[in-house]
Scaffold this motif. Structure first.
Motif: not given
Length: 484
Positions: A297, A301, A424, A451, A455, A459
């Motif tokens: 993750s 990112l 994502s 970001g 995120s 999530m």
């Protein structure tokens, strides 16, 4: 205290140590990047391989043998210390007298003095490695945190002051020397352990038989991984070495913080349960899923936010390093799988297979370098990613022999763990691709927007599909609450 609670306590203290260490190092490197030119960083990058080899040789892998031993005594520790120190002195003298030839290879006369001073770190490290090993064996990571953070703060402050005074690359060299001296002093006052110059031949043979294969593996891995700055410095320029090493440092910040936090605890933990294959597999599976979830993750990112991140923290002077950084982050995703599969082989005492695996991996890396160097730096770095993937498959093949965790089962776990991050990433990347506007005034906005979007989507996916990664994190959270 139960083994599970000891492990959790160890992870907690190690996380504080690793996060604190990497945070201090990260801030220091950002300041230094604005005070020291890329070419100066490049000079240090050219000689890192020699220091890496020296540290591997001086330890000879025997500290890991001590950790996996059932009941190491004072003779064990003193024997390994004596050999480590003697070898480190020999290596320092070797690098001291060969420094002019290394400088001639690069056609950089300044490297002679740099190598002669920087190599003394090998001797300094041998003075505290056994004290640190004793604490690791005892799963005492609180003391290690209390040693590491003050030492890094002091050395970082030293480096910044010297860089401000225009010491250039010497600020980086002296910073590393100060780190070693500070750790030696702090570990001595913490442990109060004074080694005796004593060698027990029986114990030396026991630890050397295990350790030399780990050492050879480490040397080969460090030579090949550190050979990239050497190749770039030889065939391209010192500035490009600086860009590459800066990209590597930025990638290593989250990777080392996350992986080393777990690995420092995982290896001695695995050693405690090495004879119970079912428990070993269960522990391995949980730790791999957790570390892979977090690290994949974070790496995805970082790929998305790379340009505004570099522009904001380091300045536009360092933007050429962004493509290198993004490619290296892909390689970072494979790190936990490689690391923990390797640990299985070591705790099982099969360092022969560990060495064999390393040999094949490094042969592939060398082939990759030979095939891509003439096409430029980007293909050269891409070859690292390809070989890292192949190495992952090799690691899984060997580890499966001991814990019955075959490739298809690991692949399913890896796929399920990383899929939410990949989805994502794809969504945010598509948005950035069609709305790309890189402007210095927008760095902060872009960094926050990219970001936060990544995120939030990540999530939501984990919550909606109730993934195993989320369940593992919640189980740790519950354990922490019970402990408190």
């Amino acid at each position: 205290m139960s083994l599970q609670k000891k492990a959790l306590s160890g992870i907690s203290w190690t996380f504080v140590e690793q996060f604190g260490s990497q945070a201090i190092g990260f801030i220091v490197q950002i300041v230094l990047a604005r005070l020291i030119a890329p070419e100066e960083f490049g000079l240090l990058g050219m000689i890192l391989v020699f220091n890496a080899v020296g540290n591997s040789l001086s330890d000879s892998g025997m500290s890991q043998s001590l950790i996996r031993s059932d009941k190491p005594d004072e003779e064990d520790f003193s024997t390994v210390f004596s050999i480590n120190f003697a070898v480190s002195v020999f290596l320092y003298l070797l690098f001291y007298f060969t420094a002019p030839f290394i400088s001639e290879f690069y056609d950089q006369p300044r490297l002679t003095d740099l190598i002669r001073v920087y190599s003394i770190v090998i001797v300094i490290n041998s003075l505290f490695i056994i004290q640190k090993t004793r604490l690791t064996y005892e799963l005492n990571f609180k003391y290690q945190m209390k040693a590491q953070l003050p030492a890094l703060f002091l050395s970082g402050l030293t480096g910044i002051v010297l860089a401000y005074l225009n010491f250039g690359v010497w600020a980086l060299v002296y910073m590393r020397v100060v780190t070693g001296i500070a750790l030696t002093v702090i570990y001595f006052f913490q442990t109060r352990w004074i080694p005796t110059i004593k060698i027990n031949r029986v114990k030396l043979k026991e630890h050397f038989d295990f350790g030399y294969k780990v050492a050879l593996s480490g040397i080969m891995s460090r030579v090949v991984s550190n050979i990239y700055p050497m190749i770039i410095g030889k065939y391209f320029s010192a500035a490009m070495v600086g860009y590459y090493t800066r990209a590597l440092t930025m990638k290593d910040f989250p990777e080392i913080t996350i992986s080393n936090t777990l690995d420092k605890v995982v290896y001695p933990l695995f050693a405690r349960i090495k004879n119970d294959n079912i428990q070993l597999k269960n522990a391995y599976q949980k730790i791999q899923i957790l570390s892979l979830f977090v690290l994949s993750s974070v790496m995805l990112l970082l790929i998305i936010t790379a340009e505004p991140l570099f522009g904001l923290l380091l300045g536009e002077e360092w933007l050429p390093a962004v493509p290198y950084f993004q490619i290296l982050c892909i390689m970072g995703v494979f790190y936990p799988i490689n690391k923990y599969n390797s640990n299985i082989l070591k705790v099982k005492g099969r360092t022969d297979l560990y060495l064999k695996m390393t040999v094949w991996s490094n042969i592939l890396l060398i082939i990759g370098i030979a095939l891509t160097v003439k096409f430029g730096i980007i293909p050269l770095i891409l070859s690292q990613v390809v070989v890292s993937l192949i190495r992952t498959l090799i690691n899984i093949y060997y580890a499966n022999k001991f814990i019955d965790y075959p490739l298809h089962e690991q692949f399913v776990d890896v796929f399920k763990t990383t899929l939410p991050g990949i989805i994502s990433f794809a969504l945010v990347f598509a948005f950035i691709y069609f709305n790309s506007t890189l402007d210095e005034s927008l760095y902060v906005i872009q960094l926050i927007a990219y970001g936060a979007s990544f995120s939030l989507i990540l999530m939501l996916i984990h919550i909606l599909f109730k993934t195993r990664s989320l369940k593992e994190i919640m189980s740790i959270y519950k354990l922490v609450r019970q402990k408190s």
